[in-house]
Design a protein around this motif. Structure first.
Motif, short mmCIF file in Angstrom:
data_model
loop_
_atom_site.label_atom_id
_atom_site.label_comp_id
_atom_site.label_asym_id
_atom_site.label_seq_id
_atom_site.Cartn_x
_atom_site.Cartn_y
_atom_site.Cartn_z
N SER A 97 5.13 50.93 13.34
CA SER A 97 4.62 50.09 12.26
C SER A 97 3.16 49.74 12.58
CB SER A 97 5.45 48.81 12.15
OG SER A 97 6.82 49.13 12.07
N ARG A 98 2.54 48.95 11.70
CA ARG A 98 1.15 48.54 11.95
C ARG A 98 0.99 47.81 13.27
NH1 ARG A 98 -0.89 45.39 6.71
NH2 ARG A 98 -2.65 44.51 7.83
N ALA A 154 6.35 59.73 16.15
CA ALA A 154 6.01 58.45 15.52
C ALA A 154 6.83 58.18 14.27
CB ALA A 154 4.50 58.40 15.23
N GLY A 155 8.12 58.44 14.34
CA GLY A 155 9.00 58.11 13.22
C GLY A 155 9.30 56.62 13.20
N ILE A 156 9.59 56.12 12.00
CA ILE A 156 10.00 54.71 11.95
C ILE A 156 11.52 54.62 12.13
CG2 ILE A 156 8.07 53.89 10.54
CD1 ILE A 156 10.08 53.85 8.13
N GLY A 182 8.06 46.50 12.39
CA GLY A 182 7.84 46.06 11.02
C GLY A 182 9.19 45.98 10.31
N ASP A 183 9.18 45.45 9.11
CA ASP A 183 10.43 45.27 8.38
C ASP A 183 11.07 46.61 8.00
OD1 ASP A 183 7.96 45.10 6.94
OD2 ASP A 183 9.08 44.80 5.09
N LEU A 184 10.27 47.60 7.57
CA LEU A 184 10.88 48.88 7.19
C LEU A 184 11.47 49.59 8.40
CD1 LEU A 184 8.68 50.52 4.42
CD2 LEU A 184 10.47 48.79 4.22
N ALA A 185 10.75 49.56 9.51
CA ALA A 185 11.28 50.20 10.72
C ALA A 185 12.59 49.54 11.13
CB ALA A 185 10.25 50.13 11.84
N ASP A 197 6.54 41.80 6.33
CA ASP A 197 5.50 41.64 5.32
C ASP A 197 5.93 42.29 4.01
OD1 ASP A 197 5.34 44.26 6.14
OD2 ASP A 197 3.40 44.06 7.11
N GLY A 206 7.48 45.21 3.24
CA GLY A 206 7.32 46.64 2.97
C GLY A 206 6.42 47.29 4.00
N GLY A 207 6.00 48.51 3.69
CA GLY A 207 5.15 49.25 4.63
C GLY A 207 3.68 49.00 4.32
N THR A 208 3.11 48.00 4.96
CA THR A 208 1.72 47.63 4.63
C THR A 208 0.72 48.47 5.42
OG1 THR A 208 1.66 45.88 6.29
CG2 THR A 208 2.37 45.27 4.06
N ILE A 209 1.20 49.34 6.30
CA ILE A 209 0.31 50.23 7.05
C ILE A 209 -0.49 51.09 6.06
CG2 ILE A 209 1.85 52.24 7.30
CD1 ILE A 209 1.08 52.22 10.32
C1 LIG Z 1 11.36 58.47 9.58
C2 LIG Z 1 10.03 58.16 9.00
N1 LIG Z 1 9.89 58.05 7.66
C3 LIG Z 1 8.69 57.73 7.13
C4 LIG Z 1 7.60 57.52 7.93
C5 LIG Z 1 6.25 57.18 7.32
N2 LIG Z 1 5.88 55.79 7.62
C6 LIG Z 1 5.02 55.47 8.61
S1 LIG Z 1 4.75 53.84 8.75
C7 LIG Z 1 5.78 53.50 7.46
C8 LIG Z 1 5.97 52.09 6.98
C9 LIG Z 1 6.33 51.15 8.06
O1 LIG Z 1 6.63 49.91 7.50
P1 LIG Z 1 6.91 48.66 8.41
O2 LIG Z 1 7.81 49.06 9.51
O3 LIG Z 1 7.33 47.53 7.56
O4 LIG Z 1 5.50 48.39 9.09
P2 LIG Z 1 4.17 47.83 8.43
O5 LIG Z 1 3.39 49.02 8.02
O6 LIG Z 1 4.49 46.97 7.28
O7 LIG Z 1 3.52 47.11 9.54
C10 LIG Z 1 6.35 54.66 6.96
C11 LIG Z 1 7.30 54.71 5.82
C12 LIG Z 1 7.78 57.65 9.33
N3 LIG Z 1 6.79 57.47 10.20
N4 LIG Z 1 8.99 57.94 9.82
#
Ligand SMILES: Cc1ncc(C[n+]2csc(CCOP(=O)(O)OP(=O)(O)O)c2C)c(N)n1
Ligand SMILES: [Mg+2]
Length: 545
Positions: free
Chosen positions: A392-393, A416-418, A446-449, A474, A476-479
Motif C-alpha cells: 500500500s502507500r 508487490a501484490g496486495i 492499507g484498507d484494500l490490502a 482511507d 480505498g486505494g489512494t496510492i
Molecule cells: C493482487 C493485486 N491486485 C491489484 C494490485 C494493484 N494495486 C496496487 S496498490 C493497490 C491499492 C492498495 O490500496 P490500499 O491497500 O488501501 O492502500 P492505499 O493505496 O490506500 O495506501 C492496488 C489495487 C496489486 N498490487 N496486487
C-alpha cells in the motif's frame, strides 16, 4: 508418508495444508508426523491463505516449507504465493494431489491439467504416478523428498501426485522414527568476485531482501547506503534515509558507480540512476532471483570485496554529504519528534510547566497521518519483533522517512501484490514463535490490502501468537491518487474503478475471526495500541484519503 519423511529428513520443519479428499493420505501422514513432533502442521481452509502462510514461514525460518492441497481449483489458489516465491527466491514445496492417469482427460469431477500449471516459474515440476504399495517405492519417495528440498533452494517446486482408490489406509509411525539432522545448504560453485578500491563516487543500493552484507560493503568501501525499508540493511552511519531527494541533487549527479543488492522497488530514482550511461552498475546476484538490471548493462557478480580501507577524510566528505543532506530534507519536511522538550516538565517555573503540559496534550490529541503511523510502527519494532509491510502507500511513506535501525521488516516485494499480506505475517509470526524471545509481529497495511486477505483473519491460530494488524483506512486505494490518471480521468469514474471505495466494517471482520479490535484516531490511542496486551489485534487507523 515416505515422501514427507524424506522432506523432513532434508530440512522441512513446516507443512501447511488445506483439506480435500484426493490429498487425504498426505494430510494424514503430515498429521501423524506432527503429532510425533517431527514437524509443525498448519491447517488453512483457503489455499491462497495457506500458500502465503507457507511463504511467511519460509521467509522467516530460511527453511523450505511444504504446502499440500487437493486437486482442481485448490491448486490454482496457490499460484499467487508460488509466483511471489519465484520472484523472491523463497523455498516452497507444493504438493498437489491429482487423479491417476486413467481418470485424467475424461471430464472427471475436480480434474484439471495440473502438471505444468505453474508454468516455468517452478524450479522443478514432477508429475508422479500413483503409488503401488511396493516397499522399494518408499525409498524412492524418500529420495524424492530430499531432491525436492534441494531443488527448492532458491524458489518453488511443484510435485503433482496421483492417488488411486483407496486414497489412504491406517497411518503407522515407528515409535523410534529418527529423521536425522538438518543438512546445510550447498556452497556456490566458482562465484564471480570483484574487488574494488574505495572512492568518492560509489553508492551501495540495498533493495528488498539485500541483507546486512550491503551495509557492511558500504562501510568497507566508504560509500553512502541507499537501503530500502525491507532491505535488511537499513541501519548504520552510512544509511541515507531521504535518498530520493539526494539522488535528484548534485550528490546523485556525482555518482559514478552503483553496487546493487536485492530488489529495489520503492523509488523511481534508483532505476533512473542505474539507467544512466555515466554510471557503472554492478549487481550482486540473489540466487534464483531474476537479476535487477533496469539499464540492461549491469555486471552480474556473486560478491564484491573492498581493497584497502577508505580514507576517513573522503568518507566524511562523500558519505557525510549524503547523510547531512538527507537529514536537512527530513528536518525541513517534518520534525522527528514534535513533542515538547522533556526538561521543561520539571522546570521551576509554573508557567513553563503548564506550557509543557499543554503542548504535550496537543501532541497526544493530534490526529494520525501516514507519516506518524509509519514512524510509530517503526519506532515500536525491536529486534525480537517483526514488521510486515503491505504493498500500500504506507510502505513508500515508511521508506521515505524512517531512520536506520537494525530490525526485521518484511514485505512481498517479488511481485508487490496486495494479496496475502496478513497470511504472510502469520507465517512469519509462527516461525518466529519457535524462538523463545519472539515479540510481536505487526502488519502495516492499507484498507484494500487488509480486505484482500480477510480470510487470513478467519484462521484459528495457536495461543500466545502475537500478531497486530494496523490498517490505515482511507476508504480505498489512494496510492493511485498520485498517478497522472487521477488528473486526467473523470473523477467519479476514477473513484469507481481505481480507488474502489468500500464500506467494510473492520470491527465486525475482526470479531468474525476472534481478533480483538481497536480504533486509533489520536497519537495517544495509537501509542496505546502499540503496547496492547491482546495477542491477536486489528487496529483500524482512519486516514484522510
Ligand atoms: C493482487 C493485486 N491486485 C491489484 C494490485 C494493484 N494495486 C496496487 S496498490 C493497490 C491499492 C492498495 O490500496 P490500499 O491497500 O488501501 O492502500 P492505499 O493505496 O490506500 O495506501 C492496488 C489495487 C496489486 N498490487 N496486487
Ligand atoms: Mg487505502
Amino acid at each position: 508418508m515416505a515422501l514427507l519423511e524424506g522432506l523432513v529428513r532434508a530440512g522441512v520443519a513446516d507443512v501447511v495444508l488445506s483439506p480435500g479428499s484426493r490429498s487425504q493420505s498426505l494430510a494424514l501422514a503430515a498429521a501423524a508426523l506432527a503429532r510425533a513432533g517431527h514437524l509443525d502442521l498448519h491447517v488453512r481452509i483457503d489455499e491462497r491463505v495457506a500458500g502465503f502462510t507457507a511463504l511467511g514461514l519460509a521467509i522467516e525460518s530460511g527453511r523450505p516449507v511444504a504446502v499440500v492441497c487437493t486437486s482442481g481449483t485448490a491448486v490454482a489458489n496457490l499460484h499467487p504465493a508460488v509466483l511471489e516465491a519465484h520472484h523472491s527466491g523463497v523455498p516452497l514445496i507444493v504438493l498437489t494431489a491429482d487423479r491417476p492417469a486413467e481418470l485424467r482427460g475424461i471430464g472427471g469431477n475436480q480434474t484439471t491439467r495440473q502438471p505444468g500449471i505453474f508454468g516455468d516459474v517452478v524450479r522443478a515440476d514432477w508429475d508422479l504416478p500413483a503409488p503401488v504399495g511396493d516397499p522399494a517405492e518408499a525409498d524412492d519417495a524418500r529420495d524424492l523428498g530430499a531432491l525436492a528440498v534441494r531443488a527448492s533452494a532458491d524458489g518453488p517446486v511443484h510435485v503433482n501426485l496421483a492417488y488411486r482408490d483407496p486414497l489412504s489406509g491406517p497411518v503407522e509411525l515407528p515409535a523410534d522414527l529418527d529423521l536425522g539432522p538438518v543438512p546445510g545448504r550447498p556452497a556456490l560453485a566458482d562465484p564471480v568476485v570483484v574487488e574494488l578500491h574505495p572512492d568518492d563516487a560509489t553508492v551501495v543500493i540495498a533493495g528488498h531482501g539485500a541483507g546486512p552484507q550491503a551495509e557492511a560493503l558500504a562501510v568497507a568501501l566508504g560509500a553512502p547506503l541507499i537501503a530500502e525499508v525491507t532491505s535488511g540493511a537499513r541501519f548504520g552511519r552510512h544509511a541515507v534515509v531521504a535518498y530520493r531527494h539526494v539522488l535528484r541533487g548534485p550528490h546523485g549527479e556525482a555518482v559514478g558507480r552503483a553496487i546493487v543488492f536485492g530488489h529495489p522497488t520503492l523509488s523511481r530514482e534508483v532505476p533512473q540512476l542505474l539507467e544512466r550511461a555515466d554510471v557503472e552498475v554492478i549487481v550482486v546476484r540473489t540466487p534464483g532471483v531474476e537479476d535487477y538490471n533496469p539499464g540492461r548493462r549491469a555486471r552480474i557478480v556473486d560478491e564484491v570485496r573492498a581493497l584497502g580501507a577508505p580514507d576517513p577524510a573522503v568518507v566524511r566528505r562523500w558519505v557525510g554529504g549524503w547523510v547531512s543532506m538527507s537529514r536537512a530534507v527530513l528536518e525541513s519536511e517534518a520534525p522527528d519528534d514534535p513533542a515538547p522538550e522533556l526538561s521543561l516538565a520539571v522546570s521551576e517555573d509554573r508557567g513553563v510547566r503548564a506550557a509543557f503540559a499543554k503542548a504535550e496534550l496537543a501532541v497526544m490529541r493530534a490526529p494520525i497521518d501516514r507519516r506518524m503511523l509509519a514512524r510509530a510502527l517503526w519506532a515500536s519494532t525491536w529486534p525480537h519483533d517483526r514488521l510486515v509491510l503491505a504493498a500500500s502507500r504506507l510502505i513508500r511513506v515508511a521508506d521515505s522517512l524512517v531512520p536506520g535501525k537494525a530490525i526485521t521488516a518484511h514485505a512481498n516485494r517479488g511481485l508487490a501484490g496486495i494479496d496475502g499480506t496478513v497470511s504472510t505475517a502469520t507465517g512469519i509470526a509462527l516461525a518466529a514463535a519457535r524462538n523463545a524471545r519472539a515479540g510481536t509481529t505487526r502488519v502495516l497495511a492499507g484498507d484494500l490490502a487488509a480486505l484482500h486477505d480477510a480470510g487470513a483473519l478467519l484462521v484459528p491460530l495457536p495461543e500466545g501468537l502475537r500478531v497486530h494488524v494496523f490498517v490505515g483506512n482511507d476508504g480505498g486505494g489512494t496510492i493511485f491518487d498520485d498517478l497522472e490518471v487521477a488528473q486526467s480521468a473523470d473523477p467519479d469514474d476514477f473513484a469507481t474503478v481505481m480507488r474502489t471505495p468500500h464500506r467494510a466494517d473492520f470491527a465486525a471482520l475482526a470479531a468474525a475471526g476472534g481478533w480483538a479490535y481497536r480504533r486509533a484516531t489520536t497519537r495517544a490511542e495509537l501509542d496505546d495500541a502499540l503496547t496492547a496486551p491482546e495477542p491477536l489485534l486489528l487496529v483500524e487507523v482512519p486516514l484522510e484519503p
